[in-house]
Design an enzyme around this catalytic site. Structure first.
Site, mmCIF file in Angstrom:
data_model
loop_
_atom_site.group_PDB
_atom_site.id
_atom_site.type_symbol
_atom_site.label_atom_id
_atom_site.label_comp_id
_atom_site.label_asym_id
_atom_site.label_seq_id
_atom_site.Cartn_x
_atom_site.Cartn_y
_atom_site.Cartn_z
ATOM 1 N N ASP A 43 -0.291 -5.822 0.289
ATOM 2 C CA ASP A 43 -1.546 -6.109 -0.400
ATOM 3 C C ASP A 43 -1.338 -7.389 -1.200
ATOM 4 O O ASP A 43 -0.246 -7.644 -1.709
ATOM 5 C CB ASP A 43 -1.930 -4.966 -1.344
ATOM 6 C CG ASP A 43 -2.401 -3.725 -0.606
ATOM 7 O OD1 ASP A 43 -3.074 -3.876 0.420
ATOM 8 O OD2 ASP A 43 -2.112 -2.616 -1.073
ATOM 9 N N LEU A 50 5.453 -14.396 -24.301
ATOM 10 C CA LEU A 50 6.041 -13.887 -23.067
ATOM 11 C C LEU A 50 6.745 -15.039 -22.350
ATOM 12 O O LEU A 50 6.146 -16.084 -22.108
ATOM 13 C CB LEU A 50 4.950 -13.292 -22.180
ATOM 14 C CG LEU A 50 5.375 -12.683 -20.856
ATOM 15 C CD1 LEU A 50 6.385 -11.557 -21.066
ATOM 16 C CD2 LEU A 50 4.145 -12.161 -20.122
ATOM 17 N N GLU A 51 8.000 -14.843 -22.027
ATOM 18 C CA GLU A 51 8.777 -15.886 -21.365
ATOM 19 C C GLU A 51 8.419 -15.886 -19.879
ATOM 20 O O GLU A 51 8.448 -14.849 -19.227
ATOM 21 C CB GLU A 51 10.270 -15.629 -21.610
ATOM 22 C CG GLU A 51 11.160 -16.807 -21.273
ATOM 23 C CD GLU A 51 11.346 -16.969 -19.793
ATOM 24 O OE1 GLU A 51 11.098 -18.095 -19.299
ATOM 25 O OE2 GLU A 51 11.718 -15.995 -19.110
ATOM 26 N N SER A 52 8.070 -17.052 -19.351
ATOM 27 C CA SER A 52 7.455 -17.122 -18.019
ATOM 28 C C SER A 52 8.405 -16.819 -16.857
ATOM 29 O O SER A 52 7.971 -16.263 -15.850
ATOM 30 C CB SER A 52 6.787 -18.478 -17.814
ATOM 31 O OG SER A 52 7.733 -19.517 -17.877
ATOM 32 N N CYS A 102 0.867 -1.176 0.000
ATOM 33 C CA CYS A 102 0.000 0.000 0.000
ATOM 34 C C CYS A 102 0.909 1.233 0.000
ATOM 35 O O CYS A 102 1.816 1.326 0.832
ATOM 36 C CB CYS A 102 -0.900 0.000 1.231
ATOM 37 S SG CYS A 102 -1.864 1.522 1.396
ATOM 38 N N HIS A 116 -4.011 -0.642 -6.010
ATOM 39 C CA HIS A 116 -4.389 -1.855 -6.736
ATOM 40 C C HIS A 116 -4.612 -1.584 -8.218
ATOM 41 O O HIS A 116 -4.156 -2.344 -9.076
ATOM 42 C CB HIS A 116 -5.664 -2.463 -6.144
ATOM 43 C CG HIS A 116 -5.547 -2.811 -4.704
ATOM 44 N ND1 HIS A 116 -6.649 -2.947 -3.903
ATOM 45 C CD2 HIS A 116 -4.486 -3.061 -3.900
ATOM 46 C CE1 HIS A 116 -6.277 -3.271 -2.680
ATOM 47 N NE2 HIS A 116 -4.958 -3.337 -2.654
ATOM 48 N N GLU A 117 -5.352 -0.528 -8.502
ATOM 49 C CA GLU A 117 -5.678 -0.204 -9.889
ATOM 50 C C GLU A 117 -4.405 0.064 -10.688
ATOM 51 O O GLU A 117 -4.261 -0.395 -11.826
ATOM 52 C CB GLU A 117 -6.608 1.016 -9.947
ATOM 53 C CG GLU A 117 -7.957 0.807 -9.278
ATOM 54 C CD GLU A 117 -7.979 1.100 -7.779
ATOM 55 O OE1 GLU A 117 -9.094 1.186 -7.237
ATOM 56 O OE2 GLU A 117 -6.908 1.235 -7.133
#
Length: 158
Positions: free
Chosen positions: A63, A78-80, A56, A97-98
């Site tokens: 969070d 996308l390589e993990s 936060c 969060h947003e």
């Protein structure tokens, strides 16, 4: 049998197969991409991160979120491992969060240029209120099946 990591024009120094330091902030994290061998086929790829954490920006308290990232690849995948390191870089990052959810979606879209991408951020309650955040790049190609993200609405303990 040990293999020497392959290098590609897309990511000349893949983190996969290498010992790398954990990035301490999202801006320092590197997202790797690899060529999509099925670039002429529409299909959905999904990454799920059920234990995503950030801080936060006001209180500094942790969070927690369950992230689901769906994308229809274009020329790149996308390589993990790099995604895991990127997401872990948020552990000491303060943001709402947003902002976290949308920033992750935008960064991935910028790096791999998918035909379509959506991210769902299902944040666990703080102060009794869960926050769910959704972002996507545009219209889904018509011939792609996208299953439900599978995250149930938060119902508390009851």
């Amino acid at each position: 049998m040990s293999k020497t990591p392959r290098k590609s024009a897309a990511s000349p120094s893949l983190q996969l197969g290498q010992a790398v330091e954990w990035p301490d902030r999202p801006e320092a994290a590197k997202l790797d991409r690899v060529p999509n061998p099925q670039k002429d086929t529409h299909f959905l790829a999904r990454f799920t991160a059920p234990e995503f954490t950030s801080l936060c920006p006001v209180t500094g308290q942790p969070d927690f979120a369950h992230l689901v990232i769906d994308y229809v690849p274009g020329p790149w995948l996308l390589e993990s491992k790099s995604l895991k390191l990127y997401l872990a870089s948020f552990r000491n990052h303060g943001a709402f969060h947003e902002d976290c959810t949308v920033a992750i979606g935008k960064r991935i879209a910028t790096e791999i240029k998918p035909k379509w991408l959506r991210i769902g951020g299902y944040w666990y309650p703080r102060g009794g209120i869960p926050i769910d955040v959704f972002w996507q790049t545009g219209k889904l190609p018509k011939d792609v099946w996208v299953p439900d993200q599978g995250v149930q609405p938060y119902r508390g303990r009851g």
